[in-house]
Design a protein around this motif. Structure first.
Motif, PDB file in Angstrom:
ATOM      1  N   PRO A  33       0.817  -1.227   0.000  1.00 27.91           N
ATOM      2  CA  PRO A  33       0.000   0.000   0.000  1.00 27.91           C
ATOM      3  C   PRO A  33       0.846   1.270   0.000  1.00 27.91           C
ATOM      4  CG  PRO A  33      -0.819  -1.581   1.602  1.00 27.91           C
ATOM      5  CD  PRO A  33       0.512  -2.084   1.138  1.00 27.91           C
ATOM      6  N   ALA A  34       1.984   1.231   0.719  1.00 27.80           N
ATOM      7  CA  ALA A  34       2.855   2.406   0.737  1.00 27.80           C
ATOM      8  C   ALA A  34       3.410   2.697  -0.648  1.00 27.80           C
ATOM      9  CB  ALA A  34       3.992   2.199   1.740  1.00 27.80           C
ATOM     10  N   ALA A  35       3.775   1.655  -1.373  1.00 22.91           N
ATOM     11  CA  ALA A  35       4.290   1.846  -2.731  1.00 22.91           C
ATOM     12  C   ALA A  35       3.220   2.403  -3.660  1.00 22.91           C
ATOM     13  CB  ALA A  35       4.826   0.517  -3.272  1.00 22.91           C
ATOM     14  N   ILE A  36       1.990   1.920  -3.508  1.00 25.23           N
ATOM     15  CA  ILE A  36       0.883   2.431  -4.321  1.00 25.23           C
ATOM     16  C   ILE A  36       0.634   3.904  -4.003  1.00 25.23           C
ATOM     17  CG2 ILE A  36      -1.600   2.279  -4.730  1.00 25.23           C
ATOM     18  CD1 ILE A  36      -0.037   0.096  -6.104  1.00 25.23           C
ATOM     19  N   LEU A  37       0.620   4.254  -2.711  1.00 24.20           N
ATOM     20  CA  LEU A  37       0.396   5.643  -2.309  1.00 24.20           C
ATOM     21  C   LEU A  37       1.504   6.546  -2.840  1.00 24.20           C
ATOM     22  CD1 LEU A  37      -1.163   7.773  -0.688  1.00 24.20           C
ATOM     23  CD2 LEU A  37       0.216   7.124   1.305  1.00 24.20           C
ATOM     24  N   ALA A  38       2.756   6.086  -2.732  1.00 22.04           N
ATOM     25  CA  ALA A  38       3.876   6.886  -3.223  1.00 22.04           C
ATOM     26  C   ALA A  38       3.775   7.119  -4.727  1.00 22.04           C
ATOM     27  CB  ALA A  38       5.198   6.194  -2.878  1.00 22.04           C
ATOM     28  N   THR A  39       3.378   6.096  -5.458  1.00 23.37           N
ATOM     29  CA  THR A  39       3.229   6.226  -6.913  1.00 23.37           C
ATOM     30  C   THR A  39       2.131   7.220  -7.264  1.00 23.37           C
ATOM     31  OG1 THR A  39       3.988   3.952  -7.247  1.00 23.37           O
ATOM     32  CG2 THR A  39       2.741   4.975  -9.045  1.00 23.37           C
ATOM     33  N   ALA A  41       0.979   9.632  -5.361  1.00 27.34           N
ATOM     34  CA  ALA A  41       1.420  10.966  -4.945  1.00 27.34           C
ATOM     35  C   ALA A  41       2.359  11.565  -5.983  1.00 27.34           C
ATOM     36  CB  ALA A  41       2.113  10.888  -3.583  1.00 27.34           C
ATOM     37  N   TYR A  42       3.304  10.771  -6.456  1.00 23.55           N
ATOM     38  CA  TYR A  42       4.252  11.250  -7.465  1.00 23.55           C
ATOM     39  C   TYR A  42       3.527  11.679  -8.741  1.00 23.55           C
ATOM     40  CZ  TYR A  42       7.905  11.213 -10.991  1.00 23.55           C
ATOM     41  OH  TYR A  42       8.742  11.570 -12.017  1.00 23.55           O
ATOM     42  N   LEU A  43       2.577  10.877  -9.194  1.00 18.75           N
ATOM     43  CA  LEU A  43       1.842  11.204 -10.414  1.00 18.75           C
ATOM     44  C   LEU A  43       0.979  12.442 -10.231  1.00 18.75           C
ATOM     45  CD1 LEU A  43       0.808   7.619 -11.563  1.00 18.75           C
ATOM     46  CD2 LEU A  43       2.561   9.085 -12.570  1.00 18.75           C
ATOM     47  N   ASP A  44       0.379  12.597  -9.055  1.00 15.26           N
ATOM     48  CA  ASP A  44      -0.454  13.770  -8.799  1.00 15.26           C
ATOM     49  C   ASP A  44       0.372  15.044  -8.891  1.00 15.26           C
ATOM     50  OD1 ASP A  44      -2.798  15.171  -8.110  1.00 15.26           O
ATOM     51  OD2 ASP A  44      -2.263  15.160  -5.991  1.00 15.26           O
ATOM     52  N   VAL A  45       1.534  15.040  -8.237  1.00 15.69           N
ATOM     53  CA  VAL A  45       2.397  16.230  -8.268  1.00 15.69           C
ATOM     54  C   VAL A  45       2.938  16.465  -9.677  1.00 15.69           C
ATOM     55  CG1 VAL A  45       4.542  17.236  -7.384  1.00 15.69           C
ATOM     56  CG2 VAL A  45       3.004  16.005  -5.830  1.00 15.69           C
ATOM     57  N   SER A  46       3.262  15.399 -10.382  1.00 12.84           N
ATOM     58  CA  SER A  46       3.891  15.533 -11.704  1.00 12.84           C
ATOM     59  C   SER A  46       2.929  16.022 -12.783  1.00 12.84           C
ATOM     60  CB  SER A  46       4.479  14.188 -12.133  1.00 12.84           C
ATOM     61  OG  SER A  46       5.441  13.734 -11.209  1.00 12.84           O
ATOM     62  N   LEU A  47       1.661  15.636 -12.680  1.00 13.52           N
ATOM     63  CA  LEU A  47       0.752  15.825 -13.802  1.00 13.52           C
ATOM     64  C   LEU A  47      -0.361  16.838 -13.579  1.00 13.52           C
ATOM     65  CD1 LEU A  47       0.295  12.070 -14.802  1.00 13.52           C
ATOM     66  CD2 LEU A  47       1.927  13.728 -15.732  1.00 13.52           C
ATOM     67  N   ARG A  48      -0.751  17.076 -12.344  1.00 14.33           N
ATOM     68  CA  ARG A  48      -1.978  17.843 -12.112  1.00 14.33           C
ATOM     69  C   ARG A  48      -1.927  19.250 -12.716  1.00 14.33           C
ATOM     70  NH1 ARG A  48      -5.504  18.427  -6.640  1.00 14.33           N
ATOM     71  NH2 ARG A  48      -5.559  16.164  -6.990  1.00 14.33           N
ATOM     72  N   ARG A 204       8.961  15.027  -4.779  1.00 15.12           N
ATOM     73  CA  ARG A 204       7.550  15.163  -5.174  1.00 15.12           C
ATOM     74  C   ARG A 204       6.642  14.381  -4.228  1.00 15.12           C
ATOM     75  NH1 ARG A 204       7.741  15.112 -11.873  1.00 15.12           N
ATOM     76  NH2 ARG A 204       9.385  16.695 -12.016  1.00 15.12           N
ATOM     77  N   ILE A 205       7.097  13.219  -3.815  1.00 20.23           N
ATOM     78  CA  ILE A 205       6.313  12.453  -2.844  1.00 20.23           C
ATOM     79  C   ILE A 205       6.249  13.208  -1.523  1.00 20.23           C
ATOM     80  CG2 ILE A 205       6.234  10.297  -1.532  1.00 20.23           C
ATOM     81  CD1 ILE A 205       7.650   8.977  -3.974  1.00 20.23           C
ATOM     82  N   GLN A 206       7.383  13.777  -1.104  1.00 19.76           N
ATOM     83  CA  GLN A 206       7.410  14.570   0.124  1.00 19.76           C
ATOM     84  C   GLN A 206       6.491  15.777   0.015  1.00 19.76           C
ATOM     85  OE1 GLN A 206       9.278  14.006   3.111  1.00 19.76           O
ATOM     86  NE2 GLN A 206       7.897  15.612   3.825  1.00 19.76           N
ATOM     87  N   ALA A 207       6.461  16.425  -1.142  1.00 20.23           N
ATOM     88  CA  ALA A 207       5.584  17.591  -1.330  1.00 20.23           C
ATOM     89  C   ALA A 207       4.118  17.210  -1.161  1.00 20.23           C
ATOM     90  CB  ALA A 207       5.825  18.197  -2.711  1.00 20.23           C
ATOM     91  N   TRP A 208       3.743  16.081  -1.721  1.00 19.92           N
ATOM     92  CA  TRP A 208       2.352  15.618  -1.593  1.00 19.92           C
ATOM     93  C   TRP A 208       2.015  15.354  -0.135  1.00 19.92           C
ATOM     94  CZ3 TRP A 208      -0.616  11.614   0.129  1.00 19.92           C
ATOM     95  CH2 TRP A 208      -1.916  11.502  -0.399  1.00 19.92           C
ATOM     96  N   LEU A 209       2.922  14.705   0.576  1.00 22.42           N
ATOM     97  CA  LEU A 209       2.694  14.431   2.000  1.00 22.42           C
ATOM     98  C   LEU A 209       2.607  15.730   2.804  1.00 22.42           C
ATOM     99  CD1 LEU A 209       5.144  11.420   2.507  1.00 22.42           C
ATOM    100  CD2 LEU A 209       2.634  11.331   2.445  1.00 22.42           C
ATOM    101  N   ASP A 210       3.462  16.698   2.471  1.00 23.32           N
ATOM    102  CA  ASP A 210       3.423  17.985   3.178  1.00 23.32           C
ATOM    103  C   ASP A 210       2.073  18.676   3.003  1.00 23.32           C
ATOM    104  OD1 ASP A 210       5.978  17.739   4.189  1.00 23.32           O
ATOM    105  OD2 ASP A 210       6.920  18.938   2.605  1.00 23.32           O
ATOM    106  N   VAL A 211       1.563  18.666   1.780  1.00 24.35           N
ATOM    107  CA  VAL A 211       0.307  19.357   1.487  1.00 24.35           C
ATOM    108  C   VAL A 211      -0.889  18.652   2.110  1.00 24.35           C
ATOM    109  CG1 VAL A 211      -1.312  19.890  -0.390  1.00 24.35           C
ATOM    110  CG2 VAL A 211       1.098  20.521  -0.601  1.00 24.35           C
ATOM    111  N   HIS A 212      -0.930  17.345   2.011  1.00 23.39           N
ATOM    112  CA  HIS A 212      -2.140  16.612   2.358  1.00 23.39           C
ATOM    113  C   HIS A 212      -2.114  15.944   3.727  1.00 23.39           C
ATOM    114  CE1 HIS A 212      -3.797  17.182  -1.652  1.00 23.39           C
ATOM    115  NE2 HIS A 212      -2.625  16.838  -2.145  1.00 23.39           N
TER     116      HIS A 212
END
Length: 231
Positions: A33-39, A41-48, A204-212
């Motif tokens: 689950p952690a790997a899925i969440l990290a993936t 998160a990375y895609l959200d930051v990269s593409l949104r 990018r994963i860290q940024a997603w965690l910081d925001v959410h």
């Protein structure tokens, strides 16, 4: 016929094998689950917000351009990425697209001052001091975006950085309340790009965690009117 004899496992051996299987199952249950969440998160930051990243000639007019810090050498020289960020911001000012450059970077130590070095570089390119402003507490991209909104009171900005960094920078700025447009500052090829891209994946994963989730608190302070500084 095989010459090897087959012996049944002892009770202790069976218990050891069961414990190993249980451990493997627990590790998988935690890491998958952690790997899925990290993936995700990375895609959200990269593409949104990638549609909000433009080349300098496509940048709209905004009151302020946020110039994000990077390494400064001990002799005061800017690293190549930082020099290109400042130069790009200067061209935006000279084109009449911005009125003020906000240099945001790290100044936690007496002998290290990213915003000050950025300002000196911009003045050497002919910009007046009245066009420059400084955020000495932009220790991370998250902090720079947060302070641009909550300390310097900006709502609509340009943010300048390299293409590899802009998805994260724009994501953070927009998630923290800024209508931000990213402007690409790539003015050359960078030899360290593979290393930066590996670091950027984790950032990018860290940024997603910081925001959410983590919501770190940057350095605060009293509101600062950028345009009153030049009066």
């Amino acid at each position: 016929m095989s010459s090897r004899a087959s012996f049944p496992l002892s009770g202790a051996g069976i218990r050891k094998r069961r414990r190993l299987r249980t451990l493997v199952g627990v590790v998988f249950a935690l890491t998958f689950p952690a790997a899925i969440l990290a993936t995700l998160a990375y895609l959200d930051v990269s593409l949104r917000y990638r549609r909000y990243i433009v080349m300098p000639e496509q940048a709209p007019a905004r009151p302020v351009v946020l110039v994000l810090g990077a390494a400064v050498y001990p002799d005061g020289r800017l690293s190549t990425v930082l020099a290109d960020r400042v130069t790009t911001a200067v061209t935006l000012y000279e084109a009449g697209k911005v009125q003020k450059l906000l240099f945001s970077g790290d100044n936690r130590f007496l002998n290290y001052n990213e915003p000050g070095a950025m300002g000196a570089f911009a003045r050497r390119q002919g910009l007046p001091e009245s066009a420059l402003a400084y955020d000495y507490a932009g220790r991370r991209t998250y902090d720079s975006c947060w302070r641009a909104r909550h300390i310097f009171g900006q709502e609509r900005i340009l943010v300048v950085s390299q293409a590899f960094h802009l998805p994260r920078a724009v994501y953070l700025c927009r998630q923290l309340g800024l209508d931000a447009i990213g402007v690409v500052a790539d003015r050359r090829s960078y030899s360290r790009m593979p290393v930066w891209m590996m670091r950027e994946t984790l950032a990018r994963i860290q940024a997603w965690l910081d925001v959410h989730w983590l919501h770190p608190q940057p350095v605060g302070g009293e509101p600062i009117d950028l345009f009153a500084l030049s009066e």
